[in-house]
Every structure is written in C-alpha cells, then in structure tokens.
Scaffold this active site. Structure first.
Site, PDB file in Angstrom:
ATOM      1  N   GLN A 172      44.877  34.483  47.586  1.00  0.00           N
ATOM      2  CA  GLN A 172      45.591  34.470  48.852  1.00  0.00           C
ATOM      3  C   GLN A 172      46.913  33.713  48.731  1.00  0.00           C
ATOM      4  O   GLN A 172      47.050  32.813  47.901  1.00  0.00           O
ATOM      5  CB  GLN A 172      44.731  33.853  49.952  1.00  0.00           C
ATOM      6  N   HIS A 207      40.677  32.790  46.416  1.00  0.00           N
ATOM      7  CA  HIS A 207      39.767  32.819  47.570  1.00  0.00           C
ATOM      8  C   HIS A 207      38.328  32.976  47.076  1.00  0.00           C
ATOM      9  O   HIS A 207      37.450  32.265  47.518  1.00  0.00           O
ATOM     10  CB  HIS A 207      40.127  33.949  48.536  1.00  0.00           C
ATOM     11  N   PHE A 229      34.513  24.252  50.422  1.00  0.00           N
ATOM     12  CA  PHE A 229      34.962  25.629  50.190  1.00  0.00           C
ATOM     13  C   PHE A 229      34.230  26.231  48.993  1.00  0.00           C
ATOM     14  O   PHE A 229      33.703  27.347  49.056  1.00  0.00           O
ATOM     15  CB  PHE A 229      36.470  25.607  49.961  1.00  0.00           C
ATOM     16  N   HIS A 288      30.611  26.995  49.781  1.00  0.00           N
ATOM     17  CA  HIS A 288      30.479  28.216  50.582  1.00  0.00           C
ATOM     18  C   HIS A 288      30.602  29.460  49.710  1.00  0.00           C
ATOM     19  O   HIS A 288      29.792  30.400  49.832  1.00  0.00           O
ATOM     20  CB  HIS A 288      31.558  28.233  51.661  1.00  0.00           C
ATOM     21  N   GLU A 289      31.602  29.472  48.828  1.00  0.00           N
ATOM     22  CA  GLU A 289      31.812  30.650  47.992  1.00  0.00           C
ATOM     23  C   GLU A 289      30.652  30.859  47.020  1.00  0.00           C
ATOM     24  O   GLU A 289      30.236  32.002  46.774  1.00  0.00           O
ATOM     25  CB  GLU A 289      33.129  30.516  47.223  1.00  0.00           C
ATOM     26  N   LYS A 332      27.467  32.021  49.265  1.00  0.00           N
ATOM     27  CA  LYS A 332      27.593  33.354  49.861  1.00  0.00           C
ATOM     28  C   LYS A 332      27.761  34.443  48.803  1.00  0.00           C
ATOM     29  O   LYS A 332      27.137  35.505  48.896  1.00  0.00           O
ATOM     30  CB  LYS A 332      28.770  33.395  50.832  1.00  0.00           C
ATOM     31  N   HIS A 333      28.602  34.198  47.798  1.00  0.00           N
ATOM     32  CA  HIS A 333      28.940  35.240  46.831  1.00  0.00           C
ATOM     33  C   HIS A 333      28.405  34.968  45.425  1.00  0.00           C
ATOM     34  O   HIS A 333      27.903  35.873  44.764  1.00  0.00           O
ATOM     35  CB  HIS A 333      30.461  35.411  46.763  1.00  0.00           C
TER      36      HIS A 333
END
Length: 225
Positions: free
Chosen positions: A36, A63, A112, A115-116, A119-120
């Site tokens: 990003q 990102h 951050f 979270h990444e 989630k991924h």
C-alpha cells in the site's frame, strides 16, 4: 453398544475437524502479495498515525500475503498456532521498516502483524517464521516505487493514467498487477494498493487468476507522503 457408537462418532468428529484444519491451511490456489502507498492511506478523512518509530519512509509498505481461491473468495482464520512475537523478534527491524502500521493509536506494528498472521498466515501452509520471512523476501524483490519512477511516475500529487501505471508495473514485475484506489478528502481517486499474484510456494510470481475490484478510474493521482 450405545457407548461404542458414541466413541466411534466422537472419533469421526475429531477426524473431520482435524482434516478441515489441514485443508484450510493448504487448500488455496494462489497468494495476493499486497503493498500500500502510505500517502493514500493518510490522505483520508480519518487520517493516520505514524508508528512509534516515527514517520515511515515515502515508499510502498507491506499490507500482507493473502491466500486466495480462483473464484475470488479466500480462506481466513484457519486452525494454527497463535501469534508469537518472540519467534520473529530478530526480524522486527525489517518488519518495522517494510511492514509498518499507520493505524491509530500509534503502535510498534506488533498488533498489525498479529492480525495478518492470524487472519491470513494461518491459512498459508507456512509456519509463522516462514510466513514472515517469505513476505520480507517478496518485498525486497518487488520494488514498486522504483518501477514507477523509472517510467516518470512520481509521488508528487500529480495525475497519471491508469494505463501508464499498469504498464510501468507490468514491465518491471513481468506480470500485470491488480490496482486498488481510494478517494482523498476531495473525492479524487488515488493509487492505494498494488496486488501481485504469487504461486502457492509463496515465492514464484504468476499471472493473476482473478483480480481484485480496483475502484480506479482512467486517471488517478499519486499523492505525496
């Protein structure tokens, strides 16, 4: 007999749950590697907050690396290990340089990254260490800003054609990327995120099986940061 059947059913339930977790972690078709532009993240009504390390460099930042299916859907929050910051503590300097956070309140990036991963990353088929190392290698090999600057496209608030931006990035990457735009405070569409497609080995660049919704117009701005 009833007790025996309950044991069998419990065993089958456990097996299904276990296999489902394995499938979720490895059953996908490709990755989106997403970077990003910080100027477009911050040039919004909700603003942004610089990380505790200070204002990031005027460059594209990571990102995430997101497993996806060819139909446009994606797995998320798969069964896997919880985020453990100690396992990547030696990568923190690189992560803060290339994968910084601009969300408010200011942070060091750990929230951050957590979270990444959860989630991924848990759906990537990689362990946590390999996931973050793969992302950093991709960032080091895909220099979006240099590719744009080589074609005379500068982050100076100027307006450029979407075609020119796509052409510059495709020539540098070897594959056409997906572009996502957002709107600045005046409603102008601007370059926000670039999606590069990666094979399931988390390293080989490929043609995108499907592109994300771009929300870009034929001409877009490239704001300064």
């Amino acid at each position: 007999m009833a007790s025996f059947l309950r044991v069998i059913m419990a065993s089958l339930t456990f097996t299904v749950i276990t296999l489902s977790g394995i499938s979720c972690q490895s059953d996908f078709d490709f990755f989106y590697f997403v970077q990003q532009w910080p100027g477009s993240y911050c040039d919004l009504k909700q603003k942004c907050c610089y990380p505790v390390t200070g204002k990031p460099a005027a460059d594209f930042s990571i990102h995430g690396l997101w497993p996806n299916y060819n139909d446009g859907s994606y797995p998320s929050n798969c069964a896997g290990s919880s985020y453990d910051s100690t396992g990547i503590s030696d990568l923190k300097d690189q992560l803060q340089r290339y994968w910084d956070t601009l969300s408010c309140p200011s942070g060091d990036g750990d929230k951050f990254w957590s979270h990444e991963w959860e989630k991924h990353g848990t759906c990537s088929g990689l362990d946590q260490r390999a996931y973050f190392e793969s992302v950093l290698r991709l960032r080091n090999s895909i220099d979006l800003l240099s590719a744009l600057q080589s074609s005379g496209i500068e982050a100076d608030g100027g307006t450029y054609t979407l075609e020119a931006i796509e052409k510059a990035l495709t020539q540098a990457i070897g594959h056409k990327p997906g572009l996502e735009c957002n709107r600045d405070v005046d409603g102008q569409r601007q370059l926000y995120q670039v999606y590069v497609c990666i094979d399931t080995d988390a390293s080989t660049l490929i043609d995108c099986p499907v592109y994300p919704s771009s929300s870009c117009s034929s001409t877009i701005s490239f704001p300064s940061f």
